[in-house]
Design a protein around this motif. Structure first.
Motif, mmCIF file in Angstrom:
data_model
loop_
_atom_site.group_PDB
_atom_site.id
_atom_site.type_symbol
_atom_site.label_atom_id
_atom_site.label_comp_id
_atom_site.label_asym_id
_atom_site.label_seq_id
_atom_site.Cartn_x
_atom_site.Cartn_y
_atom_site.Cartn_z
ATOM 1 N N ALA A 167 28.457 170.302 -15.772
ATOM 2 C CA ALA A 167 28.758 169.787 -14.421
ATOM 3 C C ALA A 167 28.322 168.321 -14.378
ATOM 4 O O ALA A 167 27.131 168.023 -14.542
ATOM 5 C CB ALA A 167 28.021 170.598 -13.361
ATOM 6 N N LEU A 168 29.292 167.433 -14.195
ATOM 7 C CA LEU A 168 28.992 166.003 -14.198
ATOM 8 C C LEU A 168 29.297 165.409 -12.832
ATOM 9 O O LEU A 168 30.399 165.569 -12.297
ATOM 10 C CB LEU A 168 29.814 165.289 -15.282
ATOM 11 N N THR A 214 19.461 167.398 -5.434
ATOM 12 C CA THR A 214 20.700 166.663 -5.680
ATOM 13 C C THR A 214 21.730 167.640 -6.252
ATOM 14 O O THR A 214 21.369 168.737 -6.689
ATOM 15 C CB THR A 214 20.479 165.550 -6.717
ATOM 16 N N PHE A 215 22.983 167.204 -6.289
ATOM 17 C CA PHE A 215 24.030 168.077 -6.826
ATOM 18 C C PHE A 215 23.704 168.470 -8.268
ATOM 19 O O PHE A 215 23.680 169.656 -8.612
ATOM 20 C CB PHE A 215 25.384 167.366 -6.758
ATOM 21 N N THR A 243 23.795 163.481 -13.666
ATOM 22 C CA THR A 243 24.316 162.441 -12.774
ATOM 23 C C THR A 243 24.583 161.217 -13.635
ATOM 24 O O THR A 243 23.657 160.702 -14.271
ATOM 25 C CB THR A 243 23.266 162.083 -11.696
ATOM 26 N N ILE A 244 25.841 160.800 -13.670
ATOM 27 C CA ILE A 244 26.173 159.600 -14.447
ATOM 28 C C ILE A 244 26.323 158.441 -13.469
ATOM 29 O O ILE A 244 27.105 158.523 -12.514
ATOM 30 C CB ILE A 244 27.498 159.766 -15.231
ATOM 31 N N ASP A 382 16.858 160.644 -8.903
ATOM 32 C CA ASP A 382 16.888 159.468 -8.069
ATOM 33 C C ASP A 382 18.109 159.384 -7.172
ATOM 34 O O ASP A 382 18.040 158.877 -6.068
ATOM 35 C CB ASP A 382 16.805 158.243 -8.955
ATOM 36 N N ASP A 383 19.237 159.813 -7.659
ATOM 37 C CA ASP A 383 20.415 159.545 -6.829
ATOM 38 C C ASP A 383 21.044 160.777 -6.211
ATOM 39 O O ASP A 383 21.042 161.797 -6.712
ATOM 40 C CB ASP A 383 21.468 158.824 -7.635
#
Ligand code: ZN
Length: 383
Positions: A167-168, A214-215, A243-244, A382-383
């Protein structure tokens, strides 16, 4: 099976309005391995959508040639709520105007619901456990009755993603080099190949049980939390979730989008989702570093920002990364306050020059290998 495009309607929040999520499926539904890619949950972060814009025609072609062995679900812009938040000719897509949530927080931790329904049946066979857990997670989502648009968005997106092997979640920063947030569980395992294939300049790993939901955090933590809860059962880390951060908000162009799409495609080949030869793994640009070693620069006073260090540069502890200038102070150099790096590492994220900054605002992030005392307890993604 041919490529399909579907639409999920979200509940209307005001009379006369309605939004929906569009998603694409390549390969055969239910085939393995399954990859899920989404962009723009922070809706004003579009470099990921540009990468997917270039990736999707490649997937259509692969599908037509029968090369997709697994299943690939692509959601090019997953957040139609944030996409609609236009204010005074600006697009503000990070926080929900209605509830003021950060769109990439408060995703659903399903580990409790899964434990309750199948915890007693988890045993020594990893494959059986994976199947049980995925089925229970999907059932938990199917049983939810979200009332508003944002909760529905979270539930519906997770129905597409929670059973994925990969999952990206594609984001970007303000001014940054390509970097990656992962779970410690996946390093140096499968995330290493991801970092090398996409060309990550910095990779930061979280602890396995992030609290910020986060997702990508909830997708990796589901497995880590269950493995911790049932130590006698054989529960692998069955979803590589990351998370990219595709550089900065303005890094949207065909050259980068095309290269990023090619790199994602090669990674999907390497993971056996698309048949073919991935070739040699590109050289890893930097080893992963802990979130607790990330130096976050906070602005001490209000003013305008000017940077000394370019994005992506290596800095040393004590270097002046930037300065904040009080424009009302006539004393020249004395009106400038330097903000100094507190670790050696890669300056992977900063703001553009000339931004207004205020006390406590984040002005840069440095990926360093050493755990920092002032970052203790700040291990959330972080995001
Ligand atoms: Zn983001």
């Amino acid at each position: 099976m041919p490529h399909s495009k579907r639409r999920i309607a979200l509940p209307s929040m005001t009379p006369g309005t309605g939004r929906s999520i569009v998603f694409h499926r390549f390969g055969r539904s239910g085939s393995r391995p399954k990859a899920y890619l989404q962009a723009a949950i922070h809706a004003n972060e579009l470099p990921g959508a540009m990468a997917l814009h270039h990736l999707m025609p490649m997937l259509i072609e692969a599908d037509q040639r029968g090369r997709i062995r697994g299943e690939i679900v692509v959601v090019p812009t997953v957040n139609p709520i944030g996409l609609s938040q236009l204010v005074g000719s600006n697009h503000l897509g990070r926080y929900d105007f209605l509830g003021r949530d950060n769109f990439n927080r408060n995703w659903l931790d399903l580990s409790g619901a899964v434990a309750e329904s199948v915890g007693g049946r988890l045993g020594r066979h990893a494959g059986d456990n994976i199947a049980l857990i995925r089925k229970a997670a999907l059932a938990a989502l199917a049983g939810m009755r979200p009332v508003n648009e944002l909760q529905t968005l979270r539930v519906e997106a997770m129905k597409l993603s929670v059973d994925a092997d990969i999952a990206l979640d594609l984001h970007c920063d303000l001014e940054a080099v390509l970097h990656l947030f992962i779970s410690r569980q996946d390093w140096p395992g499968p995330a290493r190949a991801l970092a090398a294939d996409i060309g990550a300049v910095a990779t930061l790993y979280n602890d396995p049980y992030p609290e910020s939901l986060t997702f990508s955090g909830v997708h990796s933590a589901l497995w880590a939390r269950l493995a911790r809860r049932y130590p006698a059962a054989n529960i692998p880390q069955a979803c590589l979730s990351a998370t990219i951060e595709y550089r900065g908000q303005h890094d949207v162009n065909h050259k980068l989008g095309e290269a990023d799409a090619r790199n994602l495609y090669r990674f999907l080949v390497r993971r056996g989702i698309i048949s073919g030869r991935a070739g040699k793994l590109p050289r890893l640009k930097a080893d992963a570093t802990p979130m607790g070693g990330m130096d976050v620069g906070y602005c001490p006073k209000p003013g305008m920002l000017v940077y000394h260090a370019p994005k992506g540069s290596r800095v040393r502890k004590g270097d002046a990364v930037c300065e904040v200038i009080d424009p009302g102070d006539a004393r020249g150099a004395k009106a400038r306050t330097q903000i100094l790096a507190r670790t050696d590492g890669i300056l992977f994220s900063r703001k553009p020059d000339g931004r207004l900054a205020w006390p406590g605002s984040v002005v840069y992030r440095i990926a360093g290998p050493k755990l920092l005392a002032h970052r203790k307890g700040m291990s959330g993604l972080d995001d």
